[in-house]
Design an enzyme around this catalytic site. Structure first.
Site, PDB file in Angstrom:
ATOM      1  N   GLU A  79     -73.167 115.134 -37.306  1.00  0.00           N
ATOM      2  CA  GLU A  79     -72.751 115.831 -36.085  1.00  0.00           C
ATOM      3  C   GLU A  79     -72.340 114.816 -35.024  1.00  0.00           C
ATOM      4  O   GLU A  79     -72.953 113.758 -34.902  1.00  0.00           O
ATOM      5  CB  GLU A  79     -73.946 116.678 -35.587  1.00  0.00           C
ATOM      6  CG  GLU A  79     -73.629 117.610 -34.454  1.00  0.00           C
ATOM      7  CD  GLU A  79     -74.839 118.489 -34.074  1.00  0.00           C
ATOM      8  OE1 GLU A  79     -75.512 119.036 -34.981  1.00  0.00           O
ATOM      9  OE2 GLU A  79     -75.108 118.611 -32.877  1.00  0.00           O
ATOM     10  N   ASP A 121     -71.489 114.921 -30.951  1.00  0.00           N
ATOM     11  CA  ASP A 121     -71.643 115.863 -29.834  1.00  0.00           C
ATOM     12  C   ASP A 121     -71.149 115.386 -28.489  1.00  0.00           C
ATOM     13  O   ASP A 121     -71.498 114.284 -28.060  1.00  0.00           O
ATOM     14  CB  ASP A 121     -73.147 116.101 -29.556  1.00  0.00           C
ATOM     15  CG  ASP A 121     -73.835 116.855 -30.657  1.00  0.00           C
ATOM     16  OD1 ASP A 121     -73.194 117.666 -31.307  1.00  0.00           O
ATOM     17  OD2 ASP A 121     -75.053 116.622 -30.838  1.00  0.00           O
ATOM     18  N   GLU A 143     -71.874 117.255 -24.851  1.00  0.00           N
ATOM     19  CA  GLU A 143     -72.489 118.402 -24.174  1.00  0.00           C
ATOM     20  C   GLU A 143     -72.454 118.134 -22.679  1.00  0.00           C
ATOM     21  O   GLU A 143     -72.702 117.013 -22.242  1.00  0.00           O
ATOM     22  CB  GLU A 143     -73.950 118.599 -24.610  1.00  0.00           C
ATOM     23  CG  GLU A 143     -74.089 118.959 -26.068  1.00  0.00           C
ATOM     24  CD  GLU A 143     -75.528 119.335 -26.444  1.00  0.00           C
ATOM     25  OE1 GLU A 143     -76.372 119.514 -25.546  1.00  0.00           O
ATOM     26  OE2 GLU A 143     -75.778 119.442 -27.643  1.00  0.00           O
ATOM     27  N   THR A 200     -74.127 112.746 -24.971  1.00  0.00           N
ATOM     28  CA  THR A 200     -73.498 112.523 -26.281  1.00  0.00           C
ATOM     29  C   THR A 200     -74.572 112.205 -27.307  1.00  0.00           C
ATOM     30  O   THR A 200     -75.648 111.700 -26.962  1.00  0.00           O
ATOM     31  CB  THR A 200     -72.489 111.351 -26.248  1.00  0.00           C
ATOM     32  OG1 THR A 200     -73.197 110.130 -25.987  1.00  0.00           O
ATOM     33  CG2 THR A 200     -71.418 111.549 -25.194  1.00  0.00           C
ATOM     34  N   ASN A 201     -74.268 112.528 -28.563  1.00  0.00           N
ATOM     35  CA  ASN A 201     -75.210 112.211 -29.629  1.00  0.00           C
ATOM     36  C   ASN A 201     -74.444 112.091 -30.941  1.00  0.00           C
ATOM     37  O   ASN A 201     -73.335 112.618 -31.074  1.00  0.00           O
ATOM     38  CB  ASN A 201     -76.284 113.301 -29.731  1.00  0.00           C
ATOM     39  CG  ASN A 201     -77.588 112.816 -30.381  1.00  0.00           C
ATOM     40  OD1 ASN A 201     -77.689 111.672 -30.830  1.00  0.00           O
ATOM     41  ND2 ASN A 201     -78.582 113.680 -30.426  1.00  0.00           N
ATOM     42  N   TRP A 254     -84.364 123.837 -20.056  1.00  0.00           N
ATOM     43  CA  TRP A 254     -84.432 122.373 -20.089  1.00  0.00           C
ATOM     44  C   TRP A 254     -83.264 121.641 -19.449  1.00  0.00           C
ATOM     45  O   TRP A 254     -83.393 120.483 -19.038  1.00  0.00           O
ATOM     46  CB  TRP A 254     -84.589 121.846 -21.524  1.00  0.00           C
ATOM     47  CG  TRP A 254     -83.457 122.208 -22.455  1.00  0.00           C
ATOM     48  CD1 TRP A 254     -83.394 123.313 -23.240  1.00  0.00           C
ATOM     49  CD2 TRP A 254     -82.234 121.492 -22.669  1.00  0.00           C
ATOM     50  NE1 TRP A 254     -82.197 123.342 -23.917  1.00  0.00           N
ATOM     51  CE2 TRP A 254     -81.479 122.237 -23.598  1.00  0.00           C
ATOM     52  CE3 TRP A 254     -81.702 120.300 -22.159  1.00  0.00           C
ATOM     53  CZ2 TRP A 254     -80.215 121.835 -24.024  1.00  0.00           C
ATOM     54  CZ3 TRP A 254     -80.440 119.889 -22.594  1.00  0.00           C
ATOM     55  CH2 TRP A 254     -79.713 120.651 -23.522  1.00  0.00           C
TER      56      TRP A 254
END
Ligand SMILES: *[C@@H]1O[C@H](CO)[C@@H](O)[C@H](O)[C@H]1NC(C)=O
Length: 292
Positions: A99, A101, A103, A117-118, A193
């Site tokens: 994945e 990412d 976000e 980001t990841n 969160w």
């Protein structure tokens, strides 16, 4: 006269083709959830996702990709966007999925968004890097890009690289290279969160919240029926591409100049980096953090 007219017509035809390559949301994507809260707009050139108290919404690409350059222009939820999260990511399926990412975590009016980001490889993430943006992402569209080739995953904002996850398989770090990924985007409520650690809740009196997408382009190898189909010329070597005066995303890496720009962005705008979070990794930060 006649030939110049012909050239003009050919030029117009080319422009039309280019516009089409830039993506039509009717053709290239499908809504996946949100019961009518996501809408294709502007004859297919845009897509709006909305979020209200009951639900958010999301869409995905019809195609799956195995390497490519994916661009999307996004205008984020304006005003009080606290509690909202807008996502734009590539993902494969299953428990050992890969994945990539982007976000965007909303905030109260006047407070900055967080770009999160990841990168997951073989189901393993924990590679978060977070940034502030150097512009207001809610007043106009900005381009968010993922260049994914066999050696790099490069995240870019308006063409400026902000993160480069390199292939360090030789050093035992998994790299996403064999699982086809689909593009996903969503707008949802994460007020438990997202904003200031969940302290600030979504203000539903401002709902529905809207995030707008346009300019989706996937210059990418499409995965279909167990086969990878790449745009013509994609896999030619850097040398051959260079002789033609071009260079495909397939061979893309950071030039010295773009590396310096990325380092500048990271110094000025990065607000979290897993690689420097020693507390979180008492046994030592992940291997790729020590590799260049
Ligand atoms: C929201 O704004 C506050 C105050 O400026 C900041 O500390 C925080 O990181 C921002 N972003 C999020 C997602 O909470």
């Amino acid at each position: 006269m006649r030939s110049s007219l012909a050239i003009a017509i050919a030029a117009v035809a080319c422009l039309a083709l280019a516009a089409e390559a830039a993506g039509n949301f009717y053709q290239d994507t499908e809504m996946t959830w949100g019961g009518g809260r996501g809408k294709v707009v502007d004859g297919g050139r845009g897509l709006d996702l909305t979020l209200d108290r009951t639900s958010g919404s999301g869409f995905q690409s019809r195609s799956e990709y195995l390497f490519g350059k994916i661009d999307m222009q996004i205008k984020l939820v304006p005003g009080n966007s606290a509690g909202t999260v807008t996502t734009f990511y590539l993902s494969s399926q299953g428990s050992t999925h890969d994945e990539i990412d982007f976000e965007f975590l909303g905030n109260e009016t006047g407070e900055p968004y967080t770009l999160h980001t990841n990168v997951f490889t073989q189901g393993q993430g924990q590679r978060e890097q977070q940034f502030r943006l150097w512009f207001d992402p809610t007043t106009s569209f900005h381009t968010y890009s993922i260049v994914w080739n066999p050696q790099h995953v490069i995240f870019a904002v308006d063409g400026t690289p902000i993160r480069d996850f390199k292939n360090h398989e030789a050093r035992g770090v998994a790299f996403p290279k064999s699982q086809p990924m689909r593009l996903y985007a969503s707008l949802w409520n994460a007020d438990d969160w997202a904003t200031q650690g969940g302290r600030v809740k979504a203000d539903w009196s401002h709902a529905p919240f809207v995030a707008s997408f346009r300019g989706f382009s996937a210059d990418a190898c499409v995965w279909a029926n167990g086969r990878q189909q790449c745009p013509v010329g994609t896999m030619e070597t850097a040398a051959v591409a260079g002789r033609r005066g071009g260079r495909s995303w397939w061979n893309q890496q950071l030039s010295d100049m773009s590396y310096r720009r990325m380092r500048w962005v990271q110094r000025k705008f990065m607000i979290y980096n897993y690689c420097t979070d020693a507390k979180r990794f008492p046994q030592g930060v992940p291997a790729e953090c020590h590799l260049r």
